[in-house]
Scaffold this motif. Structure first.
Motif, PDB file in Angstrom:
ATOM      1  N   ASP A 229       0.828  -1.209   0.000  1.00  0.00           N
ATOM      2  CA  ASP A 229       0.000   0.000   0.000  1.00  0.00           C
ATOM      3  C   ASP A 229       0.862   1.258   0.000  1.00  0.00           C
ATOM      4  O   ASP A 229       0.435   2.307  -0.486  1.00  0.00           O
ATOM      5  N   VAL A 230       2.045   1.171   0.551  1.00  0.00           N
ATOM      6  CA  VAL A 230       2.945   2.320   0.665  1.00  0.00           C
ATOM      7  C   VAL A 230       4.380   1.806   0.666  1.00  0.00           C
ATOM      8  O   VAL A 230       4.650   0.691   1.128  1.00  0.00           O
ATOM      9  N   ILE A 231       5.293   2.622   0.155  1.00  0.00           N
ATOM     10  CA  ILE A 231       6.715   2.265   0.113  1.00  0.00           C
ATOM     11  C   ILE A 231       7.459   3.127   1.127  1.00  0.00           C
ATOM     12  O   ILE A 231       7.302   4.352   1.142  1.00  0.00           O
ATOM     13  N   VAL A 232       8.282   2.499   1.932  1.00  0.00           N
ATOM     14  CA  VAL A 232       9.215   3.207   2.815  1.00  0.00           C
ATOM     15  C   VAL A 232      10.613   2.870   2.323  1.00  0.00           C
ATOM     16  O   VAL A 232      11.025   1.702   2.343  1.00  0.00           O
ATOM     17  N   ALA A 233      11.332   3.882   1.863  1.00  0.00           N
ATOM     18  CA  ALA A 233      12.671   3.676   1.309  1.00  0.00           C
ATOM     19  C   ALA A 233      13.705   4.309   2.229  1.00  0.00           C
ATOM     20  O   ALA A 233      13.679   5.525   2.453  1.00  0.00           O
ATOM     21  N   ALA A 234      14.613   3.491   2.751  1.00  0.00           N
ATOM     22  CA  ALA A 234      15.682   3.965   3.637  1.00  0.00           C
ATOM     23  C   ALA A 234      16.941   4.171   2.808  1.00  0.00           C
ATOM     24  O   ALA A 234      17.584   3.203   2.390  1.00  0.00           O
ATOM     25  N   VAL A 235      17.273   5.425   2.567  1.00  0.00           N
ATOM     26  CA  VAL A 235      18.369   5.765   1.660  1.00  0.00           C
ATOM     27  C   VAL A 235      19.233   6.860   2.266  1.00  0.00           C
ATOM     28  O   VAL A 235      18.850   7.513   3.229  1.00  0.00           O
ATOM     29  N   GLY A 236      20.406   7.057   1.683  1.00  0.00           N
ATOM     30  CA  GLY A 236      21.300   8.116   2.148  1.00  0.00           C
ATOM     31  C   GLY A 236      22.748   7.705   2.054  1.00  0.00           C
ATOM     32  O   GLY A 236      23.213   7.224   1.017  1.00  0.00           O
ATOM     33  N   GLU A 237      23.466   7.852   3.166  1.00  0.00           N
ATOM     34  CA  GLU A 237      24.894   7.566   3.229  1.00  0.00           C
ATOM     35  C   GLU A 237      25.159   6.395   4.167  1.00  0.00           C
ATOM     36  O   GLU A 237      24.423   6.193   5.132  1.00  0.00           O
ATOM     37  N   SER A 238      26.228   5.670   3.898  1.00  0.00           N
ATOM     38  CA  SER A 238      26.742   4.774   4.928  1.00  0.00           C
ATOM     39  C   SER A 238      27.387   5.633   6.003  1.00  0.00           C
ATOM     40  O   SER A 238      27.729   6.791   5.755  1.00  0.00           O
TER      41      SER A 238
ATOM     42  N   VAL B 176       7.591   7.106   0.746  1.00  0.00           N
ATOM     43  CA  VAL B 176       8.100   7.754   1.954  1.00  0.00           C
ATOM     44  C   VAL B 176       9.599   7.522   2.016  1.00  0.00           C
ATOM     45  O   VAL B 176      10.057   6.373   2.005  1.00  0.00           O
ATOM     46  N   LEU B 177      10.365   8.592   2.073  1.00  0.00           N
ATOM     47  CA  LEU B 177      11.817   8.475   2.200  1.00  0.00           C
ATOM     48  C   LEU B 177      12.218   8.626   3.660  1.00  0.00           C
ATOM     49  O   LEU B 177      11.827   9.594   4.319  1.00  0.00           O
ATOM     50  N   VAL B 178      13.002   7.668   4.130  1.00  0.00           N
ATOM     51  CA  VAL B 178      13.650   7.764   5.438  1.00  0.00           C
ATOM     52  C   VAL B 178      15.127   7.990   5.163  1.00  0.00           C
ATOM     53  O   VAL B 178      15.819   7.100   4.665  1.00  0.00           O
ATOM     54  N   LEU B 179      15.589   9.208   5.441  1.00  0.00           N
ATOM     55  CA  LEU B 179      16.980   9.559   5.166  1.00  0.00           C
ATOM     56  C   LEU B 179      17.864   9.170   6.335  1.00  0.00           C
ATOM     57  O   LEU B 179      17.528   9.415   7.499  1.00  0.00           O
ATOM     58  N   MET B 180      19.010   8.559   6.024  1.00  0.00           N
ATOM     59  CA  MET B 180      20.046   8.296   7.010  1.00  0.00           C
ATOM     60  C   MET B 180      21.334   8.904   6.466  1.00  0.00           C
ATOM     61  O   MET B 180      21.804   8.500   5.401  1.00  0.00           O
ATOM     62  N   ASN B 181      21.876   9.858   7.184  1.00  0.00           N
ATOM     63  CA  ASN B 181      23.015  10.628   6.677  1.00  0.00           C
ATOM     64  C   ASN B 181      23.597  11.462   7.816  1.00  0.00           C
ATOM     65  O   ASN B 181      22.943  11.668   8.837  1.00  0.00           O
ATOM     66  N   GLY B 182      24.804  11.966   7.601  1.00  0.00           N
ATOM     67  CA  GLY B 182      25.462  12.740   8.639  1.00  0.00           C
ATOM     68  C   GLY B 182      25.749  14.165   8.238  1.00  0.00           C
ATOM     69  O   GLY B 182      26.542  14.849   8.890  1.00  0.00           O
ATOM     70  N   ARG B 183      25.122  14.616   7.178  1.00  0.00           N
ATOM     71  CA  ARG B 183      25.328  15.980   6.675  1.00  0.00           C
ATOM     72  C   ARG B 183      24.106  16.367   5.861  1.00  0.00           C
ATOM     73  O   ARG B 183      23.331  15.495   5.428  1.00  0.00           O
ATOM     74  N   PRO B 184      23.889  17.651   5.608  1.00  0.00           N
ATOM     75  CA  PRO B 184      22.843  18.035   4.663  1.00  0.00           C
ATOM     76  C   PRO B 184      23.138  17.450   3.286  1.00  0.00           C
ATOM     77  O   PRO B 184      24.285  17.448   2.834  1.00  0.00           O
TER      78      PRO B 184
END
Length: 764
Positions: free
Chosen positions: A502-511, A545-553
């Motif tokens: 029904d919905v996508i949650v995508a966990a993306v960004g940086e290692s 839905v984007l879930v960002l994982m990162n350590g900088r803008p």
């Protein structure tokens, strides 16, 4: 066993230490005790106190014990259990001539056993109680492992997100970072750095390290004194005024002089102007690097420059040990300069309580934990609480969030199930297998009513050169593990999963390794492998839905335009997966605000809100020709400093001032009514900025001067009053005088740095 045998050999050669018989009355008089101790010390013992060594990298363990027992080591770092530290302290206290204890240090930046969100994330909470909880919990855990000092907080102002260490700091604004610096120091040190459950804070990196040219780590800094005093120095001063017992010195040069040999920085500013009485520590190998900087001809000159500049302890090199005796003999360095450094090292140990009880934090062997990584030693509830408060909702079209606890969710992305990455860099003694990933968190929080289906979808990057770089430090335990399938096969699997949901949650960004020391970047976009995945997911037509994982803008123009919701989670720590799920499902209403501006593209850097005014400013909606602007794209940040959405809405009334003018040494109140106009309870951060209409020097567009986190029930309103005084209007003028000049000021109050109410008053 080998270490204990070596200790026995050393013990047979050395008499009982002299400190064992020190009268209590003398011990309680710090100046007299330290002065008396220095008189008893040989030159070799004095120089030994100035040596801070790295366990496991400089010499084998038996040699370390011998060096400690000989009085040639003052402190160590990188041991993190009482059973490791006790034999080292035994060698110092029981087997050295004078019995001077050593101290144990570690980089406890955002947690110890329990890993809290990275510092940049904690700053996003704008919640001083949450930040204090993280620091206090870290101190409790680390002190229980026999650690005495942490190399934190890291308070470098950072306005260039290409810099990898952006993740370690608290953002771009001097006021916000200064407030966090004070809270963090007090959290680490408690009521006293001598307390059993406290750590001595060593604020870093002094100074200006966040301003390295081009955002490239270890690079030079060239900065006007006025900008230095106005923007970059205040957080260090705030940490020192809060009582930080230590200062770690930066690796960069400042206007042509490395911090490690900078007499103006270390003597004139830190000691004389600011009155710092604590211990200064070089960064890792920094004294040796004076040769490579080109200000020292050889190691002898490097040691001379550092000790004369006021660097008390030499970290991870033997230069003081090797070079200071000869420098003393030749007269190039005076014994007084050595004694000054020794006094600060001994003073720090005294303030840690180590002369009263060298085993204050190590304890006795009978109390050592059977398993240092036992679940019972973690503080999961605190970590989850702080992580939830640290998340920033950037987009939420058509109320895509919060998710319903029903139906099917497709969870995709290379960061969705990575225990290591969610911890972030500098995760201290945290253990990846104890971290909660987003995949686990969604299942735990959703319960049986939600079907969560998962596909990796992409690797962090398909650039093998980058993978090789990120895995360079530990090839046996690589940070990046590549899925061997083709990118097309991985995306196809993700699309198939998405079509069932029904919905996508995508966990993306940086290692996590991409936002780390020595991980500066020339680009800020999400890697191409992940962008291709997102484009394929968007094409399914399902809510994204984007879930960002990162350590900088990051550069997020595509993501802003195409995602239905975007949640910035940074690297959220041991309980990150549960905390993210709490926010996604609405069990916690997000309240974080950005402590850094997000540029539209890397070409806009630096993009910070409190920029200096110019004679030809660009004005939105008016022609841009012959104004200060970029013509290829929209000007201004993608997301401004202080920005963050909620699952409810807030309204701020016009400002009411208590008077049209403020007298010198007087006060003025600025009040607004904030109302929760939505259907959910929530929190927001009211932010107060000052705009100086005219001054003797060019002033910023605006400056944050106060903020207040406010919790309101649905439909509730509250009047919030801020009080301003003359100090809030002060700045450093061209003569570096801290002044408030008469004239007109605008006070601005709002929910971010751009959307504000404004009222004008006069300082007379």
């Amino acid at each position: 066993m080998k270490m204990l045998c070596s200790l026995a050999v050393v013990a047979s050669l050395i008499s009982l230490p002299a400190l064992a018989a020190t009268p209590a009355a003398q011990l309680d008089n710090k100046p007299a005790f330290i002065a008396g101790l220095i008189k008893k010390m040989t030159l070799e013992e004095k120089i030994g106190q100035l040596r801070l060594i790295s366990i496991g990298t400089e010499m084998p363990q038996p040699r370390i014990l011998q060096e400690i027992a000989a009085g040639r080591i003052g402190g160590t770092f990188n041991t993190v259990t009482p059973s490791e530290n006790r034999p080292l302290q035994d060698a110092a206290v029981k087997h050295s001539r004078l019995g001077i204890p050593i101290f144990f240090a570690y980089d406890i930046v955002h947690g110890h056993r329990t890993v809290f969100p990275i510092s940049l994330a904690q700053a996003s909470s704008w919640d001083m109680d949450a930040i204090a909880l993280g620091a206090r919990t870290s101190a409790i855990e680390a002190s229980a492992d026999g650690i005495d000092m942490t190399f934190a907080p890291m308070v470098d102002i950072s306005r260039d997100p290409r810099w990898g260490r952006t993740s370690e700091g608290f953002g771009e604004d001097p006021h916000l970072v200064s407030e966090i610096a004070k809270v963090t120091v007090r959290g680490f040190q408690g009521t006293s750095a001598a307390n059993r459950d406290s750590l001595m804070a060593s604020v870093k990196h002094f100074a200006l390290y966040g301003a390295v040219e081009g955002g490239r780590d270890y690079n030079t800094v060239d900065m006007s004194p006025m900008r230095m005093y106005q923007d970059y120095l205040p957080p260090y001063r705030a940490a020192i005024d809060a009582g930080a017992g230590g200062v770690m010195v930066a690796l960069n040069s400042i206007n042509g002089v490395p911090a490690t040999s900078n007499t103006w920085l270390m003597h004139d500013l830190l000691r004389k102007d600011w009155g710092f009485k604590g211990v200064t520590v070089s960064d890792h190998g920094a004294i040796t690097e004076l040769v490579r900087h080109g200000v020292a001809q050889d190691n002898r000159e490097a040691a001379r420059l550092a000790i004369k500049a006021g660097i008390d302890m030499s970290m991870h090199d033997a230069l003081y040990l090797q070079e200071l005796p000869g420098l003393i003999k030749s007269g190039a360095v005076s014994i007084r300069e050595i004694d000054n450094a020794v006094r600060e090292v001994l003073g720090a140990k005294y303030d840690m309580g180590l002369f009263h009880d060298p085993y204050r934090r190590i304890g006795v062997a009978a109390n050592d934990p059977a398993d240092v990584n036992a679940e019972s030693r973690l503080h999961r509830a605190a970590a989850r609480q702080v992580a939830r408060a640290s998340m920033v909702l950037l987009e939420n079209r058509n109320q895509t969030l919060p998710l319903k606890k029903s139906g099917t969710i497709a969870l995709v992305g290379p960061l969705a199930d990575s225990q290591l990455d969610i911890l972030g860099s500098w995760s201290a003694a945290g253990v990846a297998r104890q971290a909660i990933t987003l995949r686990q968190g969604l299942r735990d929080v959703a319960g049986d009513k939600v079907r969560v289906i998962y596909a990796r979808g992409a690797n962090i990057t398909n650039d093998e050169r980058i993978v090789e770089y990120l895995n360079y430090l530990d090839t046996d335990n690589p940070e990046i593990i590549q899925d061997k399938r083709s990118p097309a096969d991985m995306i196809a699997e993700a699309v198939k999963v998405a079509e069932e949901a029904d919905v996508i949650v995508a966990a993306v960004g940086e290692s996590r390794g991409m936002s780390h020391e020595s991980s500066s970047r020339t680009r800020l976009d999400i890697p191409a492998s992940q962008r291709a995945l997102l484009e394929a997911l968007k094409a399914t037509g399902k809510p994204l839905v984007l879930v960002l994982m990162n350590g900088r803008p990051l550069e997020l123009t595509w993501e802003q335009a195409h995602a239905d919701a975007v949640l910035e989670t940074w690297f959220s720590g041991t309980e990150g997966g549960h905390a993210i799920a709490d926010v996604l499902f609405g069990d916690y209403n997000p309240s974080g605000k950005l402590p850094v501006s997000f540029p539209r593209s890397v070409g806009q850097i630096p993009t910070y809100y409190n920029r200096l005014r110019v004679g030809r400013p660009f004005v939105e909606g008016k022609p841009g020709n012959y104004t200060s602007q970029y013509f290829e794209e929209k000007n201004g940040p993608l997301y401004p400093f202080g920005y963050g959405l909620s699952y409810t809405d807030f309204d701020v009334s016009p400002i009411t001032l208590s008077a049209p003018a403020m007298a010198r040494k007087g006060k003025l109140d600025a009040s607004v009514t904030v109302r929760n106009t939505g259907a959910r309870d929530g929190e927001t951060v009211l932010q107060l900025y000052i705009h100086d209409e005219a001054a003797s020097v060019v002033r910023p567009e605006k400056e944050l001067k106060d903020f207040r986190k406010v919790a309101l029930k649905a439909g509730e309103s509250r009047t919030v009053r801020f009080t301003l005084d003359e100090d809030d209007l002060k700045f450093f003028n061209a003569r570096l005088q801290h002044v408030a000049e008469a004239g007109q000021f605008a006070v601005q109050i709002g929910l971010d740095s751009e959307n504000v109410q404004q009222a004008v008053f006069e300082l007379r």
